[in-house]
Design a protein around this motif. Structure first.
Motif, short mmCIF file in Angstrom:
data_model
loop_
_atom_site.label_atom_id
_atom_site.label_comp_id
_atom_site.label_asym_id
_atom_site.label_seq_id
_atom_site.Cartn_x
_atom_site.Cartn_y
_atom_site.Cartn_z
N ALA A 34 12.84 -12.28 2.77
CA ALA A 34 13.25 -11.81 1.44
C ALA A 34 13.19 -10.29 1.36
N VAL A 35 12.14 -9.70 1.87
CA VAL A 35 12.00 -8.24 1.83
C VAL A 35 13.11 -7.58 2.64
N VAL A 36 13.31 -8.07 3.85
CA VAL A 36 14.33 -7.47 4.72
C VAL A 36 15.72 -7.64 4.15
N LEU A 37 16.07 -8.86 3.73
CA LEU A 37 17.42 -9.12 3.22
C LEU A 37 17.71 -8.35 1.94
N THR A 38 16.69 -8.14 1.12
CA THR A 38 16.87 -7.37 -0.11
C THR A 38 17.06 -5.88 0.21
N LEU A 39 16.18 -5.33 1.03
CA LEU A 39 16.23 -3.88 1.31
C LEU A 39 17.44 -3.49 2.15
N ALA A 61 10.98 -3.99 14.45
CA ALA A 61 11.84 -3.63 13.33
C ALA A 61 12.90 -4.71 13.13
N MET A 62 13.28 -4.93 11.89
CA MET A 62 14.18 -6.04 11.55
C MET A 62 15.35 -5.56 10.72
N ASN A 63 16.45 -6.32 10.80
CA ASN A 63 17.56 -6.14 9.86
C ASN A 63 18.10 -7.52 9.50
N GLU A 64 19.21 -7.55 8.75
CA GLU A 64 19.70 -8.84 8.25
C GLU A 64 20.13 -9.79 9.36
N LEU A 65 20.42 -9.27 10.54
CA LEU A 65 20.86 -10.13 11.64
C LEU A 65 19.72 -11.00 12.19
N LEU A 75 0.81 -1.22 0.00
CA LEU A 75 0.00 0.00 0.00
C LEU A 75 0.84 1.27 0.00
N GLY A 76 2.07 1.16 0.48
CA GLY A 76 2.93 2.33 0.52
C GLY A 76 4.23 2.03 1.24
N TYR A 77 5.10 3.03 1.25
CA TYR A 77 6.38 2.87 1.93
C TYR A 77 6.93 4.26 2.24
N SER A 78 7.87 4.31 3.18
CA SER A 78 8.56 5.56 3.48
C SER A 78 9.91 5.22 4.09
N VAL A 79 10.82 6.18 4.06
CA VAL A 79 12.12 6.02 4.70
C VAL A 79 12.31 7.18 5.66
N VAL A 80 12.40 6.85 6.95
CA VAL A 80 12.55 7.87 7.99
C VAL A 80 13.71 7.47 8.90
N ASP A 81 14.71 8.35 9.00
CA ASP A 81 15.85 8.11 9.89
C ASP A 81 16.43 6.71 9.73
N ARG A 82 16.74 6.33 8.50
CA ARG A 82 17.39 5.05 8.19
C ARG A 82 16.50 3.83 8.45
N ILE A 83 15.20 4.07 8.57
CA ILE A 83 14.24 2.98 8.76
C ILE A 83 13.28 2.97 7.58
N ALA A 84 13.23 1.85 6.85
CA ALA A 84 12.27 1.70 5.76
C ALA A 84 10.99 1.11 6.31
N GLY A 132 22.83 3.04 4.01
CA GLY A 132 22.15 4.02 4.86
C GLY A 132 20.92 3.49 5.55
N LEU A 133 20.44 2.30 5.17
CA LEU A 133 19.30 1.71 5.87
C LEU A 133 19.80 0.83 7.01
N GLU A 134 19.12 0.92 8.16
CA GLU A 134 19.50 0.12 9.31
C GLU A 134 18.41 -0.86 9.74
N TYR A 135 17.16 -0.55 9.42
CA TYR A 135 16.04 -1.40 9.82
C TYR A 135 14.92 -1.35 8.80
N VAL A 136 14.09 -2.39 8.81
CA VAL A 136 12.87 -2.45 8.02
C VAL A 136 11.72 -2.76 8.96
N THR A 137 10.62 -2.02 8.85
CA THR A 137 9.44 -2.31 9.66
C THR A 137 8.24 -2.55 8.74
N PHE A 138 7.31 -3.40 9.21
CA PHE A 138 6.10 -3.72 8.46
C PHE A 138 4.89 -3.16 9.21
#
Length: 305
Positions: free
Chosen positions: A119-124, A152-156, A88-97, A129-135
């Motif tokens: 897959a989404v997290v590992l790709t993004l 929030a998630m990252n590759e770790l 539905l949408g996305y944004s990037v705020v303070d290194r968080i997608a 400059g990105l440190e985390y991904v949130t859904f």
């Protein structure tokens, strides 16, 4: 004289050639070599395909990769995000997608959902400059199958055999609970404490909600309060609670509650300020304290030993 002029012309030609090569090398450097993650034909593992992009802007690159993640790969590789699930949408705020899906996301079975998430997290997370991904789901915090909010998630958070978490770790923590009279905060030390597969920030907030296990210390936050997410970026720790944070009354002042959280988190290296929010909103007040700005450490209300 002619030999000198000939030599000078040769030098100029060589310099021009070097400049041209340098320019071409610069163009190559701008091109990013990445891997996009797809789901195997039998839906049991992730596979990767190389992907090149000329984009360097984070938001544009997130959009570009999300397009890849919703498209089937080469051969029999399936798209990471099923075609039934809409972004539905996305944004990037303070290194968080932040990625917002529709409610079809919840209709995936557990294995497929985990593969999609990974897959989404590992790709993004390959974006500089990105440190985390949130859904989020329709703008609301995403809830896991077990009822817990998805942090929030990252590759770790993922390893090659998707599903296994990183090794459990131990650390020392300093938390702040109320004294007996509710007039000051007291240091509460935890030595060599295992914090499982959660982040240190998650562990701290969960401990503050659960309360202390030693006499002379008193809990501050109601057990009905739910942590929606906590993530640190740019030295600011963002803590998001559900609406019960505002409605559940604490036995101590609002100031004590705020700085129990803030002081505890600021004991971690790399955190300089704490931004509190309720369901993503900072334009609210807790008691008579505005949450519109990040908080810094306050030791004036800590009991002197």
């Amino acid at each position: 004289m002619k030999k000198g002029r000939l030599f000078l012309n040769m030098v100029i030609c060589i310099l021009l050639l070097i400049c041209c090569v340098g320019c071409k090398s610069g163009d190559v450097d701008e091109q990013s070599d990445m891997n996009v993650y797809y789901v195997s034909e039998d839906s049991v593992k992730l596979v990767t395909q190389p992907y090149n992009t000329q984009n360097t802007e984070k938001e544009k690159l997130v959009n570009e990769l999300l397009d890849r993640l919703t498209t089937a790969g080469e051969g029999t590789n399936k798209s990471a995000i099923p075609k039934e699930v809409a972004v539905l949408g996305y944004s990037v705020v303070d290194r968080i997608a932040k990625i917002d899906f529709d409610e079809k996301y919840y209709e995936m079975n557990s294995k497929r959902e985990l593969l999609c998430r990974a897959a989404v997290v590992l790709t993004l997370m390959q974006i500089d400059g990105l440190e985390y991904v949130t859904f989020t789901i329709n703008g609301h915090p995403c809830v896991e199958k077990n009822g817990e909010y998805l942090n929030a998630m990252n590759e770790l958070d993922f390893v090659s055999d998707i599903g296994n978490k990183k090794v459990k770790a131990v650390a020392d923590f300093t938390l702040y609970f109320s004294n007996e009279n509710g007039t000051a905060l007291k240091e509460y030390k935890l030595k060599n404490t295992a914090y499982g597969d959660k982040t240190k920030e998650q562990f701290i907030i969960n401990q503050l909600i659960e309360g202390p296990q030693q006499e002379g210390y008193y809990k501050i936050i109601s057990p009905r309060v739910k942590l929606l997410s906590v993530v640190t970026a740019n030295n600011i720790c963002y803590v998001d609670f559900d609406e019960n944070f505002l409605t559940e009354q604490s036995p101590v002042s609002a100031k004590m509650v705020i700085y129990s959280i803030v002081n505890s988190l600021l004991e971690l290296d790399g955190i300089h300020r704490v931004q509190l929010s309720v369901k993503g909103e900072t334009s609210v007040e807790y008691g008579n304290i505005s949450l519109s700005h990040p908080f810094m450490r306050n030791l004036d209300i800590v009991e002197i030993k």
